[in-house]
Design a protein around this motif. Structure first.
Motif, PDB file in Angstrom:
ATOM      1  N   PRO A  23      14.240   2.573  37.671  1.00  0.00           N
ATOM      2  CA  PRO A  23      13.586   2.283  38.961  1.00  0.00           C
ATOM      3  C   PRO A  23      12.227   1.591  38.813  1.00  0.00           C
ATOM      4  N   GLY A  24      11.550   1.770  37.727  1.00  0.00           N
ATOM      5  CA  GLY A  24      10.228   1.173  37.557  1.00  0.00           C
ATOM      6  C   GLY A  24      10.268  -0.329  37.344  1.00  0.00           C
ATOM      7  N   SER A  25      11.427  -0.856  37.005  1.00  0.00           N
ATOM      8  CA  SER A  25      11.514  -2.283  36.685  1.00  0.00           C
ATOM      9  C   SER A  25      11.553  -3.166  37.923  1.00  0.00           C
ATOM     10  N   GLY A  26      11.869  -2.551  39.066  1.00  0.00           N
ATOM     11  CA  GLY A  26      11.995  -3.355  40.284  1.00  0.00           C
ATOM     12  C   GLY A  26      13.390  -3.912  40.467  1.00  0.00           C
ATOM     13  N   LYS A  27      14.231  -3.797  39.455  1.00  0.00           N
ATOM     14  CA  LYS A  27      15.628  -4.257  39.566  1.00  0.00           C
ATOM     15  C   LYS A  27      16.529  -3.197  38.935  1.00  0.00           C
ATOM     16  N   GLY A  28      16.230  -1.922  39.241  1.00  0.00           N
ATOM     17  CA  GLY A  28      17.018  -0.850  38.645  1.00  0.00           C
ATOM     18  C   GLY A  28      18.206  -0.479  39.501  1.00  0.00           C
ATOM     19  N   LYS A  29      18.823   0.621  39.239  1.00  0.00           N
ATOM     20  CA  LYS A  29      19.953   1.185  39.981  1.00  0.00           C
ATOM     21  C   LYS A  29      21.032   0.144  40.303  1.00  0.00           C
TER      22      LYS A  29
END
Length: 153
Positions: A23-29
């Motif tokens: 989630p911290g990457s901005g393009k997770g999940k």
């Protein structure tokens, strides 16, 4: 400057976004694919599908046909034949079999067709299935003779 000191200009090479890495990457999940649905799944290609609208390839009219018994000729340019003559790989009467043997063409297919690209200066008798008018003229201008099987029939 040494090879190990070579670097791209700052900002010239942008790093590729790694998706689905928390989630911290901005393009997770969901990795930018949204939620559920055909396009969020892997291995799905919907190319050519227009959401139920009649696809473009069906809206356009059919045209022409492919001849099932079409003849395929091996094409040779006069410049190549001249090169092989200069290299002493061809001499005297040049037939389709001689062209194959010398390696000018790989295989005869439905016959060999000679085209006039390149310079031709050798005095040679060439016998092939077909030839362009300009090729026949070029050979005759050089003092040789180009016979086609079509003319013999």
């Amino acid at each position: 400057m040494k090879l190990n000191e070579l670097r791209d200009n700052p900002g010239a090479a942008k790093k590729r976004m790694r998706v689905g890495r928390g989630p911290g990457s901005g393009k997770g999940k969901t990795a930018g694919r949204g939620i559920k649905g055909q396009k969020s799944r892997s291995g799905v290609a919907i190319a050519g599908y227009e959401g139920g609208q009649m696809p473009l390839y069906q809206r356009l009219p059919k045209r022409g046909f492919n001849k099932p018994n079409r003849k395929k000729y091996a094409v040779v340019n006069l410049g190549i034949i001249q090169k092989f003559i200069d290299a002493k790989k061809l001499s005297g009467d040049i037939t389709e079999d001689a062209l194959v043997e010398a390696g000018v063409v790989r295989r005869k297919l439905d016959g060999v067709r000679v085209l006039a690209k390149g310079d031709f200066s050798a005095k040679a008798n060439i016998t092939v299935t077909g030839a362009s008018k300009s090729a026949i003229e070029a050979v005759e201008k050089a003092g040789g003779k180009l016979t086609t099987a079509a003319a013999a029939e």
